[in-house]
Design an enzyme around this catalytic site. Sequence first.
Site, mmCIF file in Angstrom:
data_model
loop_
_atom_site.group_PDB
_atom_site.id
_atom_site.type_symbol
_atom_site.label_atom_id
_atom_site.label_comp_id
_atom_site.label_asym_id
_atom_site.label_seq_id
_atom_site.Cartn_x
_atom_site.Cartn_y
_atom_site.Cartn_z
ATOM 1 N N HIS A 1 101.749 -35.398 -72.361
ATOM 2 C CA HIS A 1 102.492 -34.715 -71.303
ATOM 3 C C HIS A 1 101.938 -35.103 -69.948
ATOM 4 O O HIS A 1 100.765 -35.467 -69.816
ATOM 5 C CB HIS A 1 102.448 -33.189 -71.489
ATOM 6 C CG HIS A 1 101.113 -32.570 -71.140
ATOM 7 N ND1 HIS A 1 100.795 -32.137 -69.871
ATOM 8 C CD2 HIS A 1 100.020 -32.318 -71.900
ATOM 9 C CE1 HIS A 1 99.569 -31.630 -69.864
ATOM 10 N NE2 HIS A 1 99.073 -31.738 -71.078
ATOM 11 N N CYS A 2 102.816 -35.064 -68.932
ATOM 12 C CA CYS A 2 102.371 -35.265 -67.554
ATOM 13 C C CYS A 2 102.448 -33.911 -66.860
ATOM 14 O O CYS A 2 102.354 -32.875 -67.517
ATOM 15 C CB CYS A 2 103.225 -36.323 -66.852
ATOM 16 S SG CYS A 2 104.995 -35.961 -66.854
ATOM 17 N N ALA A 3 102.653 -33.875 -65.564
ATOM 18 C CA ALA A 3 102.628 -32.602 -64.833
ATOM 19 C C ALA A 3 103.800 -31.695 -65.186
ATOM 20 O O ALA A 3 103.673 -30.466 -65.169
ATOM 21 C CB ALA A 3 102.615 -32.870 -63.336
#
Length: 483
Positions: free
Chosen positions: A25-27
């Site tokens: 996952h990213c932000a």
Amino acid sequence: MNYHEVAKEILTALGGKENVSAAAHCATRLRLVLNDESIVDQKKLDEMEAVKGTFSTGGQFQVILGSGIVNKVYKELTELTGLSEMSTKDVKDASAKKLNPIQRFVKMLSDIFVPIIPAIVAGGLLMGINNLLTAKDLFISGMSLIEAYPEMADLAALINTFANAAFVFLPVLIGFSAAQRFGGNAYLGAALGMLMVHPDLLNGWGYGGALVNGEIPVWKFFGFEIEKIGYQGTVLPVLVASFILAKTENFLRRVVPSALDNLLTPLLTIFITGILTFTAVGPITRAAGNLLSDGMIWLYDTTGFIGGALFGLAYAPIVITGMHHSFIAVETQLLADMAKTGGSFIFVIAAMSNVAQGAATLGVLTVTRDKKLKGTASAAGISALLGITEPAMFGINLKLRYPFIGAITGAAIGSAFVTFFKVKAVALGAAGLPGVISISPASILPYIIGMGIAFAVAFVVTIVLAKRDAKKMTNSGAKDAAA
């Protein structure tokens, strides 16, 4: 929010844990590699309140959840799938296996240039500040700021030195990043870049004048002559040289005895690659790079606003394929050779497209009655205006289709306008509303007007198409009722 249930619903819609081969996952987004995207229950994902949108790009299926939520859902998802926590780089590596050769080439360019963008952006924006200080008629009629206030002259000179550093020593940055990407020693790549801009060499920007005057210095040995020319601000020569360096190093590591590896491998790698760079690779790729830049400039100057309109129309579809990442190399060359090119027109076209995508999404926000769609459209639309279009494009515009038509229409007309006025960027940055600081001072007003045109056209066309579609649905329903 019950994050376990959200993760469970998402996993079910994705086709179960057997269909998820990698996850990170990213932000704001879950970044997933799926074995078979065709079995995803898109309707179920769209109906989930926690899911703000989804899109597929570069071999990854991404689910937009928002900051503060995505990390908690991801934690539950890893427990449900049995996958260990992975970084976005791990997922990128896994997704690369699903790409075709062209996509892999684009990804390679992206992997090389994305890490060095902050340095190029910093240098470019400092160059923009210097231009604000030195441009005549921008703030004071007939004068620049440093002419009006001479005490600021050295400040402008200082900023200009800071700004040029990243472009003068660009081969060092690219050499480090490219050698690492090609599987070689990044520090040897940096050393190769330093070799290509060594102060003992003729400055690369003076090559043209020296060629005309017949004053090109050379090395002479054993009957051979090698031109002593630097490669300041170049892209292609150091890319190809870094590839050769990495392959040479890896070959030597296999054949050199381990006792001599640390001594001979770096020595031979730099020597062999250096000789090849100055005798063949450099001259050939310099010519190819100049041809590419000249071709882009010719296309821009020759086709005029019609070419700008076509580029603006095509830019968003190019983004969908991921091919826009290949523009980074071209933009870097255009900016590095600004004395000849005047800057990058690609950045300006990208800004028109991004603003148009945001405007179309906000158009959807205006006409829709779906509360979830409104929430997603408001956040995605603002994000696109600031230069991040994926949530707007993939989460809203492509799904509904009519806003995407509105967006590319607005982008085409806005791009035609800025191309007509020869608007160019002197720096990379956020291609959208904040991009104004990246624009040549003399072109700031046409840039702002161009963004206004792109926004207005995309917004109006989206609303008109939305009402047309709603009218069609109403007429179709009335016919069905009558039947």
